[in-house]
Scaffold this active site. Structure first.
Site, short mmCIF file in Angstrom:
data_model
loop_
_atom_site.label_atom_id
_atom_site.label_comp_id
_atom_site.label_asym_id
_atom_site.label_seq_id
_atom_site.Cartn_x
_atom_site.Cartn_y
_atom_site.Cartn_z
NE ARG A 188 11.68 83.37 87.21
CZ ARG A 188 10.79 83.53 88.20
NH1 ARG A 188 9.51 83.35 87.95
NH2 ARG A 188 11.17 83.87 89.41
CD GLU B 151 10.71 89.83 103.82
OE1 GLU B 151 10.33 89.45 102.69
OE2 GLU B 151 10.53 90.97 104.27
P1 AMP Z 1 16.83 84.03 96.56
O1 AMP Z 1 16.66 82.70 97.19
O2 AMP Z 1 16.52 85.17 97.51
O3 AMP Z 1 18.19 84.19 95.90
O4 AMP Z 1 15.73 84.16 95.43
C1 AMP Z 1 15.95 83.60 94.19
C2 AMP Z 1 14.71 83.04 93.56
O5 AMP Z 1 13.62 83.96 93.65
C3 AMP Z 1 14.95 82.78 92.09
O6 AMP Z 1 14.37 81.53 91.74
C4 AMP Z 1 14.28 83.95 91.38
O7 AMP Z 1 13.62 83.50 90.23
C5 AMP Z 1 13.30 84.52 92.39
N1 AMP Z 1 13.42 86.00 92.54
C6 AMP Z 1 13.85 86.64 93.64
N2 AMP Z 1 13.83 87.98 93.46
C7 AMP Z 1 13.38 88.19 92.20
C8 AMP Z 1 13.15 89.35 91.38
N3 AMP Z 1 13.36 90.60 91.83
N4 AMP Z 1 12.70 89.18 90.12
C9 AMP Z 1 12.49 87.92 89.63
N5 AMP Z 1 12.68 86.79 90.35
C10 AMP Z 1 13.12 86.91 91.61
#
Ligand code: AMP
Length: 188
Positions: free
Chosen positions: A67, A104
């Protein structure tokens, strides 16, 4: 336009759809496809971001798979600079540099082409260290984007700021960054 009003933020927030329990129970997924399909909201977001970054003297926007490609590539075009995709492992055809990050359970990896920001990160246009803006739709734990920021620096460029449409503030993902972090919408 540099600072969004509460009304403008609400236009963006209302254009994003919440999907409970996707992709697994307990996750509230922020669906940006409805924002992309809403011309008023999408233009408002891109007007805001292009105005914010006009004076940053950026050489590239790097967008995170998948995205971040949409927002990042549109913004790069608005700013008149190049776009670089940061991809999940195994998708890029030329020589790559990779960075692992924790999930996780277990690990994942992001990659970029070694010369994505010019040889040794030197911009072929300015002749200086490339100044890069990192873009994704959402920061949760910050694992993906902080790995991407490390990659940018690893190939000799400079990650000037990491920019997100949404920030899940309670997860404190911004603490993983050495670079500046900006989010358009903060979600508690
Ligand atoms: P993180 O590495 O935990 O910061 O996760 C970020 C990535 O996961 C991004 O590319 C987001 O598009 C996706 N992501 C994580 N949580 C969500 C959520 N609640 N809704 C949409 N996309 C999410």
């Amino acid at each position: 336009m540099h600072i969004l009003t509460i009304e403008q933020k609400n236009i963006l927030l209302q254009a994003i759809r919440d999907i409970p329990n996707f992709p697994k129970p307990g996750i509230l997924f922020k669906d940006i496809t409805t924002l992309l399909g809403n011309p008023k909201a999408y233009k408002l977001l891109l007007d805001h971001l292009s105005h914010r970054y006009l004076d940053y003297e950026l050489d590239y926007v790097a967008g995170i798979d998948a995205r971040g490609f949409i927002f990042g590539a549109t913004l790069a075009d608005r700013l008149g600079i190049g776009f670089v995709p940061v991809r999940k492992k195994g998708k890029l055809p030329y020589t790559t540099v990779a960075e692992k990050y924790s999930l996780e359970y277990g690990f994942d990896e992001v990659e970029i082409h070694i010369d994505a920001f010019g040889e040794n990160g030197i911009s072929p246009y300015s002749g200086e260290k490339s100044r890069v803006l990192l873009v994704d739709d959402l920061i949760a734990t910050g694992g993906t984007a902080s790995a991407a920021a490390s990659l940018i620096n690893k190939v000799g460029a400079e990650c000037v700021e990491a920019c997100f449409v949404m920030e899940l503030v309670f997860l404190q993902g911004r603490q993983k960054f050495e670079t500046e972090v900006y989010s358009v919408l903060q979600i508690d």
